[in-house]
Design a protein around this motif. Structure first.
Motif, mmCIF file in Angstrom:
data_model
loop_
_atom_site.group_PDB
_atom_site.id
_atom_site.type_symbol
_atom_site.label_atom_id
_atom_site.label_comp_id
_atom_site.label_asym_id
_atom_site.label_seq_id
_atom_site.Cartn_x
_atom_site.Cartn_y
_atom_site.Cartn_z
ATOM 1 N N HIS A 57 -4.556 -0.729 -7.640
ATOM 2 C CA HIS A 57 -3.188 -0.884 -8.112
ATOM 3 C C HIS A 57 -3.118 -0.925 -9.620
ATOM 4 O O HIS A 57 -2.199 -0.405 -10.238
ATOM 5 C CB HIS A 57 -2.561 -2.140 -7.515
ATOM 6 C CG HIS A 57 -2.234 -1.976 -6.067
ATOM 7 N ND1 HIS A 57 -2.133 -3.021 -5.199
ATOM 8 C CD2 HIS A 57 -1.994 -0.855 -5.334
ATOM 9 C CE1 HIS A 57 -1.836 -2.556 -3.992
ATOM 10 N NE2 HIS A 57 -1.753 -1.252 -4.051
ATOM 11 N N CYS A 103 4.829 -3.572 0.496
ATOM 12 C CA CYS A 103 3.623 -2.729 0.461
ATOM 13 C C CYS A 103 3.969 -1.340 0.986
ATOM 14 O O CYS A 103 3.532 -0.320 0.445
ATOM 15 C CB CYS A 103 2.509 -3.312 1.326
ATOM 16 S SG CYS A 103 2.078 -5.014 0.928
ATOM 17 N N CYS A 106 5.275 1.984 -0.867
ATOM 18 C CA CYS A 106 4.342 2.991 -1.387
ATOM 19 C C CYS A 106 3.359 3.474 -0.326
ATOM 20 O O CYS A 106 2.665 4.458 -0.542
ATOM 21 C CB CYS A 106 3.563 2.444 -2.574
ATOM 22 S SG CYS A 106 4.602 1.971 -3.950
HETATM 23 C C1 HEC Z 1 4.447 0.800 -6.266
HETATM 24 C C2 HEC Z 1 3.548 1.354 -5.303
HETATM 25 C C3 HEC Z 1 2.596 0.444 -4.520
HETATM 26 C C4 HEC Z 1 2.857 -0.755 -3.896
HETATM 27 C C5 HEC Z 1 4.130 -1.543 -3.873
HETATM 28 C C6 HEC Z 1 1.632 -1.121 -3.207
HETATM 29 N N1 HEC Z 1 0.692 -0.153 -3.415
HETATM 30 FE FE1 HEC Z 1 -1.177 -0.114 -2.578
HETATM 31 N N2 HEC Z 1 -1.632 1.549 -3.691
HETATM 32 C C7 HEC Z 1 -0.762 2.223 -4.503
HETATM 33 C C8 HEC Z 1 -1.477 3.330 -5.153
HETATM 34 C C9 HEC Z 1 -0.866 4.353 -6.107
HETATM 35 C C10 HEC Z 1 -2.820 3.260 -4.704
HETATM 36 C C11 HEC Z 1 -4.003 4.143 -5.102
HETATM 37 C C12 HEC Z 1 -3.961 5.470 -4.430
HETATM 38 C C13 HEC Z 1 -4.128 5.336 -2.956
HETATM 39 O O1 HEC Z 1 -5.214 4.922 -2.500
HETATM 40 O O2 HEC Z 1 -3.152 5.609 -2.223
HETATM 41 C C14 HEC Z 1 -2.877 2.145 -3.753
HETATM 42 C C15 HEC Z 1 -3.994 1.803 -3.042
HETATM 43 C C16 HEC Z 1 -4.010 0.857 -2.007
HETATM 44 C C17 HEC Z 1 -5.092 0.657 -1.081
HETATM 45 C C18 HEC Z 1 -6.364 1.486 -1.015
HETATM 46 C C19 HEC Z 1 -7.490 0.730 -1.652
HETATM 47 C C20 HEC Z 1 -8.791 1.501 -1.642
HETATM 48 O O3 HEC Z 1 -9.769 0.879 -2.018
HETATM 49 O O4 HEC Z 1 -8.802 2.674 -1.250
HETATM 50 C C21 HEC Z 1 -4.732 -0.367 -0.254
HETATM 51 C C22 HEC Z 1 -5.550 -0.962 0.873
HETATM 52 C C23 HEC Z 1 -3.418 -0.818 -0.679
HETATM 53 N N3 HEC Z 1 -2.999 -0.038 -1.737
HETATM 54 C C24 HEC Z 1 -2.726 -1.862 -0.088
HETATM 55 C C25 HEC Z 1 -1.519 -2.359 -0.563
HETATM 56 C C26 HEC Z 1 -0.931 -3.621 -0.140
HETATM 57 C C27 HEC Z 1 -1.543 -4.574 0.864
HETATM 58 C C28 HEC Z 1 0.251 -3.749 -0.810
HETATM 59 C C29 HEC Z 1 1.222 -4.894 -0.768
HETATM 60 C C30 HEC Z 1 0.708 -6.223 -1.126
HETATM 61 C C31 HEC Z 1 0.398 -2.561 -1.650
HETATM 62 N N4 HEC Z 1 -0.705 -1.763 -1.475
HETATM 63 C C32 HEC Z 1 1.486 -2.289 -2.474
HETATM 64 C C33 HEC Z 1 0.574 1.948 -4.687
HETATM 65 C C34 HEC Z 1 1.218 0.813 -4.216
#
Ligand code: HEC
Ligand code: HEC
Ligand code: HEC
Ligand code: HEC
Ligand code: HEC
Length: 254
Positions: A57, A103, A106
């Motif tokens: 993130h 979460c 995205c």
């Molecule tokens: C504003 C957009 C956004 C939000 C809100 C968000 N994420 Fe993400 N997240 C991303 C992006 C961009 C990536 C990196 C690219 C990908 O792996 O999709 C990512 C990656 C991840 C990954 C992959 C990690 C890895 O090691 O491959 C996980 C698991 C994850 N997010 C969980 C969460 C969780 C749980 C929440 C809520 C607490 C959350 N995300 C909220 C944008 C977001």
């Protein structure tokens, strides 16, 4: 056996990192929370920041205020924290009922699957059930905290209560382990054949196993455990085979 290969793979995989570094040039949350003095003054605060700084993130430019609110343009603590809601406040983006949507804004495909689960239903009915952060943690979303996940499953699915599906924790532990390893093999095999310009049928083969892997991950998100044991074992065996073939065939470089 598997570990020798895995070591080789881990040494070679360099996962691509998206970077919008600098997107928070003027963000008081980051400026203040990154203060190294917290290491001594407030160790917990320091650790939360360290979790975030190592997370995908952070790489993606997702700053504190997106999840916590607050005013990143305000310099002082009081002003910056002014609009931070307690997680127990139903208006908070992190309130347990809102967290999946936060979460999921995205990660919509994961949210869609999670919504099909009994856990999601339980959450919406004000019962306690796991959510995204149970498996991914809050600040450093990684899917491989197996021990934490297992422990957390145990808090509700425990041994003295056969009605409570006591075996799910061990099973979750096993298939999470297989998927964690499988993911590393998949990344390596994909990278390798891409470098080799996809000889023979490799593009189709890698495409097929990628779909199987994604399908398994989807099932994790809707807690379809009934089919996870077998499919995760099959996927791992297949990926391990593909990796070994590629590894043994790879051209040696001087
Ligand atoms: C504003 C957009 C956004 C939000 C809100 C968000 N994420 Fe993400 N997240 C991303 C992006 C961009 C990536 C990196 C690219 C990908 O792996 O999709 C990512 C990656 C991840 C990954 C992959 C990690 C890895 O090691 O491959 C996980 C698991 C994850 N997010 C969980 C969460 C969780 C749980 C929440 C809520 C607490 C959350 N995300 C909220 C944008 C977001
Ligand atoms: C000038 C320093 C400073 C700034 C700026 C700041 N914080 Fe904090 N933050 C702290 C300290 C110190 C704590 C520890 C608890 C306390 O003293 O209130 C804290 C605690 C927190 C907590 C834990 C929950 C709580 O309220 O105790 C969260 C979440 C948080 N900050 C988020 C943010 C966000 C989001 C921003 C930006 C909008 C931000 N902080 C800006 C210093 C700062
Ligand atoms: C993807 C969403 C997300 C981002 C981005 C994020 N956090 Fe968090 N953070 C959470 C969640 C979820 C929790 C756990 C809340 C709970 O207690 O249930 C949490 C917990 C915390 C806590 C502990 C709260 C407490 O009450 O003890 C602190 C401190 C904190 N975050 C600070 C930060 C800071 C500083 C940043 C930016 C450097 C940040 N967070 C970025 C989601 C996020
Ligand atoms: C039972 C544990 C569990 C829960 C609950 C869970 N996940 Fe996952 N998640 C996983 C596993 C296992 C993977 C795949 C392993 C990997 O990517 O290394 C994964 C992968 C991901 C990824 C990585 C992207 C990808 O396709 O590889 C994202 C993003 C993600 N989950 C988001 C979420 C969100 C959002 C929620 C809540 C709606 C959630 N997860 C709930 C276990 C869980
Ligand atoms: C905070 C409590 C809680 C935790 C933690 C928890 N569960 Fe559950 N689980 C529930 C509830 C509530 C139900 C739904 C029971 C019902 O409504 O039939 C459920 C149901 C299930 C089911 C049956 C689903 C179905 O469709 O029949 C599975 C499988 C499951 N949980 C797996 C897990 C796994 C794996 C973990 C750890 C990642 C976990 N649970 C953690 C509360 C919890």
């Amino acid at each position: 056996m598997i570990h020798a290969y895995l070591k080789a793979v881990l040494g070679l995989v360099v996962l691509p990192a998206m970077s919008l570094a600098g997107a928070w040039a003027a963000n008081s949350c980051i400026d203040c929370h990154s203060d190294p003095n917290y290491f001594v003054q407030d160790r917990k605060l320091h650790d939360y920041y360290q979790d975030w700084i190592k997370s995908p993130h952070k790489e993606a430019g997702l700053t504190c205020d997106f999840c916590h609110s607050g005013d990143p343009a305000a310099a002082g603590k009081e002003a910056a924290h002014n609009t931070i809601l307690k997680v127990t406040d139903p208006e908070s983006r992190l309130f347990f009922k809102n967290l999946p949507e936060t979460c999921g804004s995205c990660h919509p495909d994961k949210l869609a699957q999670f919504k099909l689960s009994k856990h999601f239903k339980a959450l919406m009915e004000d019962r306690t059930a796991p959510s995204c952060t149970t498996c991914h943690s809050a600040m450093r979303p990684r899917p491989d905290y197996r021990d934490i996940v297992k422990q957390s499953c145990h808090t509700c699915h425990f041994d003295d209560n056969p009605q409570a599906l006591p075996l799910v924790a061990d099973r979750a532990d096993e298939f999470l382990h297989r998927l964690n390893i499988g993911k590393v093999y998949l990344a390596w095999v994909t990278m390798y054949y891409e470098e080799q310009s996809w000889p023979g049928e490799t593009r189709e083969e890698v495409g097929a196993i990628t779909s199987k892997y994604n399908d398994a991950v989807a099932r994790v998100h809707r807690f379809d455990l009934a089919t996870m044991d077998e499919s995760s074992a099959e996927i791992l065996a297949e990926l391990e085979g593909m990796f070994k073939t590629a590894w043994d065939e790879r051209p040696t470089r001087d």
